[in-house]
Design an enzyme around this catalytic site. Structure first.
Site, PDB file in Angstrom:
ATOM      1  N   HIS A   1      -5.352   2.683   8.751  1.00 39.40           N
ATOM      2  CA  HIS A   1      -6.613   2.851   8.013  1.00 39.40           C
ATOM      3  C   HIS A   1      -7.421   1.563   7.930  1.00 39.40           C
ATOM      4  O   HIS A   1      -7.646   1.039   6.844  1.00 39.40           O
ATOM      5  CB  HIS A   1      -6.375   3.438   6.625  1.00 39.40           C
ATOM      6  CG  HIS A   1      -5.177   2.921   5.868  1.00 39.40           C
ATOM      7  ND1 HIS A   1      -4.956   1.580   5.641  1.00 39.40           N
ATOM      8  CD2 HIS A   1      -4.138   3.561   5.287  1.00 39.40           C
ATOM      9  CE1 HIS A   1      -3.845   1.435   4.960  1.00 39.40           C
ATOM     10  NE2 HIS A   1      -3.318   2.620   4.736  1.00 39.40           N
TER      11      HIS A   1
ATOM     12  N   HIS B   1      -4.182  13.325  -5.126  1.00 36.93           N
ATOM     13  CA  HIS B   1      -3.752  13.002  -6.495  1.00 36.93           C
ATOM     14  C   HIS B   1      -4.322  14.078  -7.407  1.00 36.93           C
ATOM     15  O   HIS B   1      -5.409  14.604  -7.141  1.00 36.93           O
ATOM     16  CB  HIS B   1      -4.298  11.639  -6.941  1.00 36.93           C
ATOM     17  CG  HIS B   1      -3.663  10.476  -6.254  1.00 36.93           C
ATOM     18  ND1 HIS B   1      -2.450   9.943  -6.653  1.00 36.93           N
ATOM     19  CD2 HIS B   1      -4.059   9.746  -5.188  1.00 36.93           C
ATOM     20  CE1 HIS B   1      -2.140   8.926  -5.858  1.00 36.93           C
ATOM     21  NE2 HIS B   1      -3.094   8.786  -4.960  1.00 36.93           N
TER      22      HIS B   1
ATOM     23  N   HIS C   1      -1.564   9.635  10.286  1.00 42.57           N
ATOM     24  CA  HIS C   1      -1.298   8.995   8.978  1.00 42.57           C
ATOM     25  C   HIS C   1      -1.672   9.978   7.873  1.00 42.57           C
ATOM     26  O   HIS C   1      -2.852  10.183   7.589  1.00 42.57           O
ATOM     27  CB  HIS C   1      -2.128   7.709   8.828  1.00 42.57           C
ATOM     28  CG  HIS C   1      -1.858   6.951   7.567  1.00 42.57           C
ATOM     29  ND1 HIS C   1      -1.573   5.608   7.546  1.00 42.57           N
ATOM     30  CD2 HIS C   1      -1.824   7.331   6.265  1.00 42.57           C
ATOM     31  CE1 HIS C   1      -1.385   5.200   6.312  1.00 42.57           C
ATOM     32  NE2 HIS C   1      -1.535   6.245   5.495  1.00 42.57           N
TER      33      HIS C   1
ATOM     34  N   ASN D   1       5.937   7.080   1.153  1.00 41.96           N
ATOM     35  CA  ASN D   1       5.794   6.453  -0.182  1.00 41.96           C
ATOM     36  C   ASN D   1       5.950   7.470  -1.311  1.00 41.96           C
ATOM     37  O   ASN D   1       5.091   7.598  -2.172  1.00 41.96           O
ATOM     38  CB  ASN D   1       4.476   5.680  -0.308  1.00 41.96           C
ATOM     39  CG  ASN D   1       3.243   6.555  -0.203  1.00 41.96           C
ATOM     40  OD1 ASN D   1       3.262   7.593   0.459  1.00 41.96           O
ATOM     41  ND2 ASN D   1       2.160   6.146  -0.841  1.00 41.96           N
TER      42      ASN D   1
ATOM     43  N   HIS E   1       0.327  -1.273   6.226  1.00 44.81           N
ATOM     44  CA  HIS E   1      -0.731  -1.270   5.207  1.00 44.81           C
ATOM     45  C   HIS E   1      -1.199  -2.709   5.115  1.00 44.81           C
ATOM     46  O   HIS E   1      -0.521  -3.554   4.538  1.00 44.81           O
ATOM     47  CB  HIS E   1      -0.214  -0.757   3.852  1.00 44.81           C
ATOM     48  CG  HIS E   1      -1.310  -0.690   2.828  1.00 44.81           C
ATOM     49  ND1 HIS E   1      -1.830   0.490   2.384  1.00 44.81           N
ATOM     50  CD2 HIS E   1      -2.016  -1.670   2.218  1.00 44.81           C
ATOM     51  CE1 HIS E   1      -2.824   0.243   1.527  1.00 44.81           C
ATOM     52  NE2 HIS E   1      -2.948  -1.064   1.406  1.00 44.81           N
TER      53      HIS E   1
ATOM     54  N   LEU F   1      -7.323   2.996  -1.206  1.00 45.01           N
ATOM     55  CA  LEU F   1      -6.924   1.686  -0.700  1.00 45.01           C
ATOM     56  C   LEU F   1      -6.558   1.802   0.772  1.00 45.01           C
ATOM     57  O   LEU F   1      -5.928   2.791   1.143  1.00 45.01           O
ATOM     58  CB  LEU F   1      -5.733   1.151  -1.502  1.00 45.01           C
ATOM     59  CG  LEU F   1      -6.102   0.676  -2.922  1.00 45.01           C
ATOM     60  CD1 LEU F   1      -4.850   0.384  -3.732  1.00 45.01           C
ATOM     61  CD2 LEU F   1      -7.000  -0.569  -2.860  1.00 45.01           C
TER      62      LEU F   1
ATOM     63  N   LYS G   1       7.198   2.077   8.027  1.00 38.02           N
ATOM     64  CA  LYS G   1       5.956   1.711   7.345  1.00 38.02           C
ATOM     65  C   LYS G   1       6.140   0.468   6.482  1.00 38.02           C
ATOM     66  O   LYS G   1       7.045   0.412   5.645  1.00 38.02           O
ATOM     67  CB  LYS G   1       5.496   2.879   6.465  1.00 38.02           C
ATOM     68  CG  LYS G   1       4.221   2.636   5.674  1.00 38.02           C
ATOM     69  CD  LYS G   1       2.978   2.627   6.552  1.00 38.02           C
ATOM     70  CE  LYS G   1       1.747   2.140   5.807  1.00 38.02           C
ATOM     71  NZ  LYS G   1       1.112   3.157   4.997  1.00 38.02           N
TER      72      LYS G   1
ATOM     73  N   ALA H   1      -5.465   5.427  -6.504  1.00 36.56           N
ATOM     74  CA  ALA H   1      -6.172   5.284  -5.225  1.00 36.56           C
ATOM     75  C   ALA H   1      -5.775   6.421  -4.301  1.00 36.56           C
ATOM     76  O   ALA H   1      -4.592   6.743  -4.181  1.00 36.56           O
ATOM     77  CB  ALA H   1      -5.791   3.955  -4.590  1.00 36.56           C
TER      78      ALA H   1
ATOM     79  N   ASP I   1      -5.217   9.430   6.452  1.00 39.40           N
ATOM     80  CA  ASP I   1      -4.791   8.856   5.165  1.00 39.40           C
ATOM     81  C   ASP I   1      -5.142   9.805   4.020  1.00 39.40           C
ATOM     82  O   ASP I   1      -5.438   9.356   2.910  1.00 39.40           O
ATOM     83  CB  ASP I   1      -5.384   7.461   4.936  1.00 39.40           C
ATOM     84  CG  ASP I   1      -4.683   6.732   3.788  1.00 39.40           C
ATOM     85  OD1 ASP I   1      -3.542   7.088   3.474  1.00 39.40           O
ATOM     86  OD2 ASP I   1      -5.305   5.825   3.209  1.00 39.40           O
TER      87      ASP I   1
ATOM     88  N   HIS J   1      -0.367  11.670   3.795  1.00 35.81           N
ATOM     89  CA  HIS J   1       0.537  11.729   2.644  1.00 35.81           C
ATOM     90  C   HIS J   1       0.720  13.188   2.269  1.00 35.81           C
ATOM     91  O   HIS J   1      -0.241  13.848   1.859  1.00 35.81           O
ATOM     92  CB  HIS J   1      -0.048  10.940   1.457  1.00 35.81           C
ATOM     93  CG  HIS J   1      -0.234   9.496   1.769  1.00 35.81           C
ATOM     94  ND1 HIS J   1       0.731   8.545   1.493  1.00 35.81           N
ATOM     95  CD2 HIS J   1      -1.246   8.837   2.387  1.00 35.81           C
ATOM     96  CE1 HIS J   1       0.301   7.361   1.917  1.00 35.81           C
ATOM     97  NE2 HIS J   1      -0.895   7.517   2.461  1.00 35.81           N
ATOM     98  N   LEU J   2       1.934  13.690   2.407  1.00 38.09           N
ATOM     99  CA  LEU J   2       2.185  15.103   2.089  1.00 38.09           C
ATOM    100  C   LEU J   2       2.834  15.295   0.727  1.00 38.09           C
ATOM    101  O   LEU J   2       3.036  16.420   0.295  1.00 38.09           O
ATOM    102  CB  LEU J   2       3.052  15.755   3.178  1.00 38.09           C
ATOM    103  CG  LEU J   2       2.425  15.873   4.570  1.00 38.09           C
ATOM    104  CD1 LEU J   2       3.369  16.615   5.521  1.00 38.09           C
ATOM    105  CD2 LEU J   2       1.074  16.569   4.537  1.00 38.09           C
TER     106      LEU J   2
HETATM  107  C1  NCD Z   1      -2.240   6.242  -0.725  1.00 40.49           C
HETATM  108  C2  NCD Z   1      -1.467   7.155  -1.661  1.00 40.49           C
HETATM  109  O1  NCD Z   1      -2.051   7.664  -2.632  1.00 40.49           O
HETATM  110  O2  NCD Z   1      -0.275   7.383  -1.402  1.00 40.49           O
HETATM  111  N1  NCD Z   1      -3.481   5.897  -1.349  1.00 40.49           N
HETATM  112  C3  NCD Z   1      -4.609   5.492  -0.712  1.00 40.49           C
HETATM  113  O3  NCD Z   1      -5.580   5.118  -1.403  1.00 40.49           O
HETATM  114  N2  NCD Z   1      -4.695   5.491   0.590  1.00 40.49           N
HETATM  115  C4  NCD Z   1      -1.430   5.061  -0.399  1.00 40.49           C
HETATM  116  C5  NCD Z   1      -1.975   4.264   0.746  1.00 40.49           C
HETATM  117  O4  NCD Z   1      -1.991   4.726   1.894  1.00 40.49           O
HETATM  118  O5  NCD Z   1      -2.406   3.139   0.508  1.00 40.49           O
HETATM  119 ZN    ZN Z   2      -1.853   6.004   3.455  1.00 41.21          ZN
END
Ligand code: NCD
Ligand code: ZN
Length: 351
Positions: A175, A252, A15, A43, A137, A220, A100, A264, A248, A17-18
């Protein structure tokens, strides 16, 4: 004597986010340096809802990581309108490994998410039939529900009815953050598993308020109280194949976190396997790390184990205060400026 050096099968991140664009180029190499494969979250804005969009996104990821052997495992973003045909196209694509579920409004870029899971029955039926996992999620979005209770209520209101309607559907509860989620997964059938992040294993909710507001500890589902962290540690280190590694890692820009309404997400890809190694070591469970990080994930997804090895050594090193994210933006990594006591030392793919 616990070992101070270990060799394990190269792990996968189930899991991550790239992101896209410059941020993708900045963060993807961290994941590719540690993991052989990673399940890449869809996402983006706009979200990756179709196989055509996933093809374009995977091309951008491959370009961003250069000549690495890293394999992105792609996901589709489930919407109220996802058709059974799209699921069939995803299955045929071979590189899309999961779909997802973001409840609409639950987290970053979830506006296109599902408003009512019963609208997705066609897609879910097709997924159950072809063995395509649903990644969840697991938080309700009802503002009347306390933010710390949203995972527990999701299990009762959404997950139990869903898995009763689709008993053979493969589900990864992503997560997980609570003892309630651990218990749900333990009592569910073998087609239900969960990922656990390093940050939910390492911190309880006090970390968000240590001496003041700590926006870099906000993610989150939000980090919970100590009793829940203990349940997660127990699940991760127990050797139960239903629990496996998913960072996860969610980068940001610093300014988007340090603001009146901060995003988040916690970035952990820079030292992901080291965070888990350090935690497992602290709990006398280093011997359970390899299966959690490298075996149970591929087993659940019906994929082969990686053949390469990595070496981790018990050595103190200091995590940088920040990393570049784009031309003008930095990100603040987890444990910025702090000392971590395990390090990935030998990262030679020939090893
Ligand atoms: C994730 C994101 O920033 O894309 N943020 C997070 O707090 N985990 C989105 C997600 O997985 O909920
Ligand atoms: Zn995530």
């Amino acid at each position: 004597m616990t070992p101070t050096k270990i060799q394990i099968t190269r792990p996968d991140d189930w899991h991550v986010h790239l992101r896209d664009g410059d941020a993708l180029k900045a963060v993807a190499p961290f994941t590719a340096a540690q993991f052989a494969r990673a399940v890449v979250m869809p996402n983006l804005s706009p979200a990756v809802t179709t196989v055509v969009q996933a093809v374009e996104y995977v091309d951008r990821i491959v370009a961003a990581i250069g000549d690495s052997d890293f394999e992105p495992l792609m996901t589709l973003y489930l919407t109220d309108d996802t058709s059974a045909d799209e699921i069939e196209r995803a299955r045929k694509s071979c590189f899309i490994k999961a779909v997802k579920l973001y409840p609409a409004g639950a987290t970053t870029n979830s506006a296109q998410g599902v408003t009512d899971i019963r609208l997705c029955d066609d897609a879910l039926g097709a997924m159950q039939d072809c063995g395509m996992p649903l990644l969840v999620h697991g938080e309700v979005t009802d503002p009347a529900i306390d933010v710390f209770d949203r995972e527990k209520v999701f299990i009762e209101q959404i997950l139990l009815p869903l898995t009763n309607r689709f008993p053979k559907l493969k589900v990864v509860f992503e997560h997980i953050t609570t003892a309630d989620a651990v218990n749900y997964v333990l009592n569910a059938s073998s087609n239900i598993a969960a990922t656990i992040t390093a940050h939910h294993l390492m911190y309880n909710r006090n970390a968000m308020f240590q001496g003041g507001m700590r926006p870099h500890m906000y993610c989150l589902p939000v980090i919970k109280r100590e009793q829940h962290r203990q349940a997660l540690i127990h699940a991760a280190t127990s050797g139960n194949r239903k629990f496996f590694l998913g960072t996860d890692s969610a980068p940001h820009a610093r300014h988007a976190k340090e603001t009146s309404c901060g995003c988040a997400g916690i970035f952990s890809a820079h030292a992901a396997i080291e965070f888990y190694a350090s935690l497992f070591d602290r709990h006398g469970a280093l011997d359970k790390l390899e299966a959690f990080a490298s075996f149970y994930g591929p087993d659940f997804y019906d994929l082969p184990w990686n053949s390469e090895k990595i070496t981790l050594q018990k050595t103190d090193w200091t995590i940088p205060e920040s990393y570049p994210l784009t031309e003008d933006e930095n990100l603040i990594p987890m444990m910025a400026g702090e000392t971590l006591n395990w390090q990935l030392v030998d990262n030679d793919p020939e090893n």
